[in-house]
Design a protein around this motif. Structure first.
Motif, PDB file in Angstrom:
ATOM      1  N   ALA A  92      -4.648  -0.384   6.440  1.00 47.30           N
ATOM      2  CA  ALA A  92      -3.726  -1.517   6.521  1.00 47.30           C
ATOM      3  C   ALA A  92      -4.099  -2.495   7.627  1.00 47.30           C
ATOM      4  O   ALA A  92      -3.886  -3.701   7.505  1.00 47.30           O
TER       5      ALA A  92
ATOM      6  N   ASP B  49      -6.174   5.005   5.070  1.00 45.72           N
ATOM      7  CA  ASP B  49      -5.210   3.908   5.081  1.00 45.72           C
ATOM      8  C   ASP B  49      -5.750   2.808   5.986  1.00 45.72           C
ATOM      9  O   ASP B  49      -5.754   2.939   7.212  1.00 45.72           O
TER      10      ASP B  49
ATOM     11  N   ALA C 245      -5.063   7.291   8.832  1.00 47.62           N
ATOM     12  CA  ALA C 245      -4.820   5.868   9.069  1.00 47.62           C
ATOM     13  C   ALA C 245      -5.852   5.398  10.072  1.00 47.62           C
ATOM     14  O   ALA C 245      -5.950   5.936  11.175  1.00 47.62           O
TER      15      ALA C 245
ATOM     16  N   THR D 179      -6.967   2.516   1.034  1.00 41.94           N
ATOM     17  CA  THR D 179      -5.870   1.614   0.693  1.00 41.94           C
ATOM     18  C   THR D 179      -5.857   0.441   1.663  1.00 41.94           C
ATOM     19  O   THR D 179      -6.190   0.574   2.833  1.00 41.94           O
TER      20      THR D 179
ATOM     21  N   LEU E 202       0.027   4.693  -1.956  1.00 39.62           N
ATOM     22  CA  LEU E 202      -0.007   5.989  -1.296  1.00 39.62           C
ATOM     23  C   LEU E 202       0.948   6.970  -1.988  1.00 39.62           C
ATOM     24  O   LEU E 202       0.629   8.153  -2.158  1.00 39.62           O
TER      25      LEU E 202
ATOM     26  N   SER F 278       0.825  -1.205   0.000  1.00 41.05           N
ATOM     27  CA  SER F 278       0.000   0.000   0.000  1.00 41.05           C
ATOM     28  C   SER F 278       0.863   1.261   0.000  1.00 41.05           C
ATOM     29  O   SER F 278       0.408   2.327  -0.435  1.00 41.05           O
ATOM     30  N   ASP F 279       2.119   1.181   0.441  1.00 36.81           N
ATOM     31  CA  ASP F 279       3.013   2.343   0.370  1.00 36.81           C
ATOM     32  C   ASP F 279       3.190   2.808  -1.076  1.00 36.81           C
ATOM     33  O   ASP F 279       3.259   4.010  -1.345  1.00 36.81           O
TER      34      ASP F 279
ATOM     35  N   TYR G  28      -5.108  12.769   4.953  1.00 33.08           N
ATOM     36  CA  TYR G  28      -4.712  11.380   5.199  1.00 33.08           C
ATOM     37  C   TYR G  28      -5.198  10.935   6.572  1.00 33.08           C
ATOM     38  O   TYR G  28      -5.006  11.637   7.569  1.00 33.08           O
TER      39      TYR G  28
ATOM     40  N   VAL H 180       4.190   9.458   6.638  1.00 34.87           N
ATOM     41  CA  VAL H 180       3.305  10.156   5.701  1.00 34.87           C
ATOM     42  C   VAL H 180       3.830  11.510   5.223  1.00 34.87           C
ATOM     43  O   VAL H 180       3.693  11.833   4.038  1.00 34.87           O
TER      44      VAL H 180
ATOM     45  N   SER I 175      -3.778  -3.614   2.523  1.00 36.32           N
ATOM     46  CA  SER I 175      -2.490  -4.297   2.426  1.00 36.32           C
ATOM     47  C   SER I 175      -2.634  -5.796   2.647  1.00 36.32           C
ATOM     48  O   SER I 175      -3.486  -6.237   3.427  1.00 36.32           O
TER      49      SER I 175
ATOM     50  N   TYR J 196       0.696   7.919  11.325  1.00 39.40           N
ATOM     51  CA  TYR J 196       1.762   7.180  10.652  1.00 39.40           C
ATOM     52  C   TYR J 196       2.908   8.123  10.284  1.00 39.40           C
ATOM     53  O   TYR J 196       2.742   9.051   9.493  1.00 39.40           O
TER      54      TYR J 196
ATOM     55  N   VAL K 276      -6.055  -0.653  -3.657  1.00 42.35           N
ATOM     56  CA  VAL K 276      -6.785   0.564  -3.314  1.00 42.35           C
ATOM     57  C   VAL K 276      -8.166   0.494  -3.944  1.00 42.35           C
ATOM     58  O   VAL K 276      -8.339  -0.013  -5.059  1.00 42.35           O
TER      59      VAL K 276
END
Length: 352
Positions: A173, A171, A140, A199, A76, A72-73, A138, A100, A201, A97, A216
């Protein structure tokens, strides 16, 4: 991340520092990855045509709203590349996170941090930090390193306060680890609006951190942009086949989820009972704050490593008193938890 001098000499037998899935991938995923090595001399052409339909089927999603990448990085970073440029800004909660801001800096954009509340995203603070330059917000959810979770009602309130030209990036994850019924993964927001992406993972619940597979879910026009700026061959052949097999093994996924929740609750209760503050967590890790002198977390980290146990410390001053522990297998998590409590009590008494 903080790397201490002891890292160079310590022999680590219990590594609980990188939020990996200690239960590992599905045996079916291992077998599929191994079988796929028979054709490593070949490029894997357009892996999306194989993995995207499998993801859509597994999660009940639309194929034209899904893109894949090597973790997922990667996705992003592509989103940041598409939406950020000089004179624009990415907004995040200040202790979210920690990587970011680099997505903004890599595109000569500004990274703006909104104040939080005990490491939890403060929606009002986020909205008050919006400017005409903001292009990405953003979130998370659950967050890392805190493990905090923003409930669905607050998630929807955050989105409702955003202008239509600002992209909300969620995010997810660690989303599969959440057991709180107040949680919403954001997929409904994606379906209803043109400025939300989520997103995900394969590194966490699926145990495929070394395979580097992410995906995503977003509006078709955003997905088209993400695909256009991706690499020609975004996934390795063994990674693709491991991911496909992992999606099919729901039993393994459910086992990892339930056992992680059990260990998370058990460790939290024991640590809190010993006087160590554990922040409410919803991922496969917990964040602890050590009371007493400011150097105690650093001292405990050094002592734990001397015993072969590695947790995570962070360079951010906000986490100076904190240690994060990934939830490992049953025996290693319990061994680490007992060691933390013993050292905490011994070190506090030594300075009393």
């Amino acid at each position: 991340m903080v790397v201490g001098a002891a890292d160079a000499v310590a022999k680590i037998s219990i590594a609980l520092d990188s939020n990996e899935n200690a239960f590992g991938p599905s045996p079916k995923a291992r077998a599929a990855a191994l079988a796929a090595t028979e054709h490593l001399e070949r490029y894997l052409e357009n892996p999306a045509r194989i993995l995207v339909p499998a993801l859509a089927s597994c999660y009940g999603l639309e194929e034209d709203r899904i893109a894949i990448g090597f973790g997922s990085d990667d996705l992003l970073a592509r989103i940041a590349r598409a939406y950020l440029q000089p004179g624009t800004a990415l907004l995040r909660s200040q202790n979210s996170y920690l990587k970011v801001p680099n997505y903004a800096y890599g595109n000569d954009a500004d990274a703006v941090a909104a104040p939080d509340r005990d490491f939890c995203t403060d929606v009002d603070a986020m909205l008050s930090c919006l400017t005409a330059e903001t292009r990405i917000v953003y979130l998370a959810n659950p967050d890392n390193p805190s493990g905090a979770m923003l409930p669905g009602t607050e998630l929807r309130r955050l989105h409702a306060g955003l202008p239509c030209n600002v992209l909300l990036v969620i995010d997810g994850a660690y989303s599969e680890y959440v057991t709180d019924p107040a949680y919403e993964d954001g997929e409904a927001l994606v379906r209803a609006h043109d400025n939300v992406v989520v997103t995900r993972s394969f590194s966490k619940i699926h145990g495929l951190a070394g395979a580097r597979v992410g995906w995503v879910y977003g509006p078709p026009h955003v997905i088209d942009t993400i695909n256009r700026i991706g690499l020609t061959f975004p996934l390795a052949t063994p990674s693709l086949h491991a991911a496909l097999a992992a999606l099919e093994d729901r039993e393994h996924r459910d086992y990892v989820r339930s056992e992680t929740a059990l260990l998370r609750d058990e460790a939290t209760q024991k640590l809190n009972g010993a006087g160590i503050h554990v922040y409410p967590g919803h991922g496969n890790f917990i964040l602890m704050e050590m009371g007493g002198r400011e150097s105690l977390a650093r001292e405990m980290d050094t002592a734990l490593r001397a015993e072969g146990i590695s947790l995570r410390r962070f360079a951010s001053p906000a986490f100076d008193r904190c240690l994060r522990m990934t939830l490992g297998r049953h025996a290693e998590t319990r061994t680490a938890t007992d060691a933390i409590i013993r050292l905490y009590q011994d070190m506090r008494e030594a300075r009393a």
